[in-house]
Design an enzyme around this catalytic site. Sequence first.
Site, PDB file in Angstrom:
ATOM      1  N   SER A  10       0.868  -1.181   0.000  1.00 43.24           N
ATOM      2  CA  SER A  10       0.000   0.000   0.000  1.00 43.24           C
ATOM      3  C   SER A  10       0.901   1.225   0.000  1.00 43.24           C
ATOM      4  O   SER A  10       1.781   1.353   0.855  1.00 43.24           O
ATOM      5  CB  SER A  10      -0.873   0.004   1.255  1.00 43.24           C
ATOM      6  OG  SER A  10      -1.254   1.336   1.564  1.00 43.24           O
ATOM      7  N   HIS A  35      -1.594  -2.020  -4.162  1.00 42.27           N
ATOM      8  CA  HIS A  35      -2.851  -1.734  -3.470  1.00 42.27           C
ATOM      9  C   HIS A  35      -2.955  -0.212  -3.346  1.00 42.27           C
ATOM     10  O   HIS A  35      -2.152   0.405  -2.640  1.00 42.27           O
ATOM     11  CB  HIS A  35      -2.813  -2.405  -2.092  1.00 42.27           C
ATOM     12  CG  HIS A  35      -4.015  -2.156  -1.244  1.00 42.27           C
ATOM     13  ND1 HIS A  35      -5.140  -2.955  -1.280  1.00 42.27           N
ATOM     14  CD2 HIS A  35      -4.267  -1.203  -0.316  1.00 42.27           C
ATOM     15  CE1 HIS A  35      -6.028  -2.516  -0.410  1.00 42.27           C
ATOM     16  NE2 HIS A  35      -5.530  -1.441   0.193  1.00 42.27           N
ATOM     17  N   ASP A  37      -4.921   3.066  -2.270  1.00 45.29           N
ATOM     18  CA  ASP A  37      -5.964   3.473  -1.318  1.00 45.29           C
ATOM     19  C   ASP A  37      -6.585   4.806  -1.721  1.00 45.29           C
ATOM     20  O   ASP A  37      -5.959   5.853  -1.610  1.00 45.29           O
ATOM     21  CB  ASP A  37      -5.354   3.605   0.082  1.00 45.29           C
ATOM     22  CG  ASP A  37      -4.987   2.261   0.681  1.00 45.29           C
ATOM     23  OD1 ASP A  37      -5.894   1.411   0.812  1.00 45.29           O
ATOM     24  OD2 ASP A  37      -3.806   2.052   1.005  1.00 45.29           O
ATOM     25  N   MET A  39      -9.344   7.576  -0.905  1.00 46.76           N
ATOM     26  CA  MET A  39     -10.160   8.074   0.221  1.00 46.76           C
ATOM     27  C   MET A  39     -10.774   9.406  -0.167  1.00 46.76           C
ATOM     28  O   MET A  39     -10.097  10.255  -0.761  1.00 46.76           O
ATOM     29  CB  MET A  39      -9.285   8.267   1.458  1.00 46.76           C
ATOM     30  CG  MET A  39      -8.534   7.015   1.876  1.00 46.76           C
ATOM     31  SD  MET A  39      -7.678   7.281   3.426  1.00 46.76           S
ATOM     32  CE  MET A  39      -6.730   5.761   3.544  1.00 46.76           C
ATOM     33  N   HIS A  70      -8.525   0.174  -3.631  1.00 45.44           N
ATOM     34  CA  HIS A  70      -9.283   0.078  -2.387  1.00 45.44           C
ATOM     35  C   HIS A  70     -10.079   1.373  -2.237  1.00 45.44           C
ATOM     36  O   HIS A  70      -9.551   2.401  -1.828  1.00 45.44           O
ATOM     37  CB  HIS A  70      -8.328  -0.126  -1.204  1.00 45.44           C
ATOM     38  CG  HIS A  70      -9.038  -0.289   0.091  1.00 45.44           C
ATOM     39  ND1 HIS A  70      -8.377  -0.349   1.304  1.00 45.44           N
ATOM     40  CD2 HIS A  70     -10.368  -0.413   0.398  1.00 45.44           C
ATOM     41  CE1 HIS A  70      -9.267  -0.499   2.274  1.00 45.44           C
ATOM     42  NE2 HIS A  70     -10.477  -0.525   1.752  1.00 45.44           N
ATOM     43  N   MET A  72     -12.238   3.622  -0.572  1.00 45.20           N
ATOM     44  CA  MET A  72     -12.832   4.057   0.706  1.00 45.20           C
ATOM     45  C   MET A  72     -13.590   5.353   0.448  1.00 45.20           C
ATOM     46  O   MET A  72     -13.183   6.450   0.840  1.00 45.20           O
ATOM     47  CB  MET A  72     -11.717   4.231   1.749  1.00 45.20           C
ATOM     48  CG  MET A  72     -11.147   2.887   2.206  1.00 45.20           C
ATOM     49  SD  MET A  72      -9.587   3.043   3.079  1.00 45.20           S
ATOM     50  CE  MET A  72      -8.444   3.047   1.707  1.00 45.20           C
ATOM     51  N   MET A 141     -10.844  -5.837   6.625  1.00 45.46           N
ATOM     52  CA  MET A 141     -10.021  -4.771   7.227  1.00 45.46           C
ATOM     53  C   MET A 141      -9.581  -5.189   8.631  1.00 45.46           C
ATOM     54  O   MET A 141     -10.385  -5.642   9.447  1.00 45.46           O
ATOM     55  CB  MET A 141     -10.820  -3.468   7.345  1.00 45.46           C
ATOM     56  CG  MET A 141     -11.115  -2.739   6.049  1.00 45.46           C
ATOM     57  SD  MET A 141      -9.687  -2.170   5.107  1.00 45.46           S
ATOM     58  CE  MET A 141      -8.778  -1.177   6.269  1.00 45.46           C
ATOM     59  N   GLY A 146      -8.764   4.404   6.847  1.00 41.28           N
ATOM     60  CA  GLY A 146      -8.521   5.847   6.860  1.00 41.28           C
ATOM     61  C   GLY A 146      -7.064   6.231   6.996  1.00 41.28           C
ATOM     62  O   GLY A 146      -6.633   7.239   6.452  1.00 41.28           O
ATOM     63  N   PHE A 147      -6.312   5.417   7.703  1.00 38.72           N
ATOM     64  CA  PHE A 147      -4.918   5.781   7.972  1.00 38.72           C
ATOM     65  C   PHE A 147      -4.029   4.540   7.989  1.00 38.72           C
ATOM     66  O   PHE A 147      -4.478   3.461   8.387  1.00 38.72           O
ATOM     67  CB  PHE A 147      -4.803   6.498   9.326  1.00 38.72           C
ATOM     68  CG  PHE A 147      -5.631   7.758   9.378  1.00 38.72           C
ATOM     69  CD1 PHE A 147      -5.127   8.973   8.919  1.00 38.72           C
ATOM     70  CD2 PHE A 147      -6.941   7.713   9.859  1.00 38.72           C
ATOM     71  CE1 PHE A 147      -5.907  10.117   8.938  1.00 38.72           C
ATOM     72  CE2 PHE A 147      -7.733   8.861   9.877  1.00 38.72           C
ATOM     73  CZ  PHE A 147      -7.219  10.056   9.422  1.00 38.72           C
ATOM     74  N   GLU A 149      -0.306   2.772   9.347  1.00 35.86           N
ATOM     75  CA  GLU A 149       0.476   2.693  10.597  1.00 35.86           C
ATOM     76  C   GLU A 149      -0.367   2.489  11.857  1.00 35.86           C
ATOM     77  O   GLU A 149       0.008   2.941  12.929  1.00 35.86           O
ATOM     78  CB  GLU A 149       1.335   3.943  10.770  1.00 35.86           C
ATOM     79  CG  GLU A 149       2.315   4.141   9.628  1.00 35.86           C
ATOM     80  CD  GLU A 149       3.512   4.970  10.018  1.00 35.86           C
ATOM     81  OE1 GLU A 149       3.379   6.191   9.990  1.00 35.86           O
ATOM     82  OE2 GLU A 149       4.564   4.396  10.339  1.00 35.86           O
ATOM     83  N   ASP A 175      -5.859  -6.360   5.361  1.00 30.95           N
ATOM     84  CA  ASP A 175      -5.340  -5.005   5.132  1.00 30.95           C
ATOM     85  C   ASP A 175      -5.400  -4.191   6.417  1.00 30.95           C
ATOM     86  O   ASP A 175      -6.478  -3.971   6.960  1.00 30.95           O
ATOM     87  CB  ASP A 175      -6.172  -4.324   4.034  1.00 30.95           C
ATOM     88  CG  ASP A 175      -5.724  -2.893   3.756  1.00 30.95           C
ATOM     89  OD1 ASP A 175      -4.602  -2.510   4.170  1.00 30.95           O
ATOM     90  OD2 ASP A 175      -6.488  -2.161   3.107  1.00 30.95           O
ATOM     91  N   GLY A 197       1.561  -1.708   4.224  1.00 33.60           N
ATOM     92  CA  GLY A 197       1.962  -0.344   3.904  1.00 33.60           C
ATOM     93  C   GLY A 197       3.240   0.039   4.597  1.00 33.60           C
ATOM     94  O   GLY A 197       4.344  -0.143   4.069  1.00 33.60           O
TER      95      GLY A 197
END
Length: 233
Positions: A10, A35, A37, A39, A70, A72, A141, A146-147, A149, A175, A197
């Site tokens: 990611s 992947h 992301d 958002m 992905h 979102m 998930m 949303g974030f 780490e 993920d 990620g």
Amino acid sequence: MASGCKIGPSILNSDLANLGAKCLQMLDSGADYLHLDVMDGHFVPNITFGHPVVESLRKQLGQDPFFDMHMMVSKPEQWVKPMAVAEANQYTFHLEATENPGTLIKDIRENGMKVGLAIKPGTSVQYLAPWANQLGMTLVMTVEPGFGEQKFMEDMMPKVHWLRTQFPSLDIEGDGGVGSDTVHKCAEAGANMTVSGSAIMRSEDPRSVINLLRNICSEAAQKRSLDLSLIHI
Ligand code: DX5
Ligand code: ZN
């Protein structure tokens, strides 16, 4: 059976000003797919990028890399066509974001993309079941979307296990918070696709992290199928 263990970095937490170069680095380091992301600031409290960036990436990276989008976003119906035009390969939308998953699945297929269906941590896995036979992949998930780490949520593993038991040939992706210390949990539960990620992006040596993740995943998958064959003796 589901296809073998695949690793999809990611790029969310990478240097986004050098996104093309980062993606190339991931592919050169052995990534099986990318992947990406997306958002929209509504479905999740963060904004990343949309189809114009995907279109640019495709131009730079060529036809080969597999783009797992992905999505979102609150209105997944809205971006099917633009993502198809941008040559995305797979459109993974959230079950929570639509009233009509069946119509959306059909639309994604008609636009030539594979279908992925994702659920957030609070969504029961049983809601995926009616659609499973029409999907290329399900995404479970293991953090709140949303974030990057965030901490891996091990209590999502029963969902993965349930899906693997019910749908032996389905591709299942984990993920969120997956790295070398957690990937075995996803794989033992039955996931064969791993998004990672920060564990990859923060490493000085992404190639060895990707290799390590794939090896751990493959070993766990072999052990699982061995266990299953013993059960049938
Ligand atoms: C979170 C994203 C994930 C995330 C993965 O909403 O869907 O793909 O960026 O990053 P790590 O591995 O750092 O959790
Ligand atoms: Zn993601």
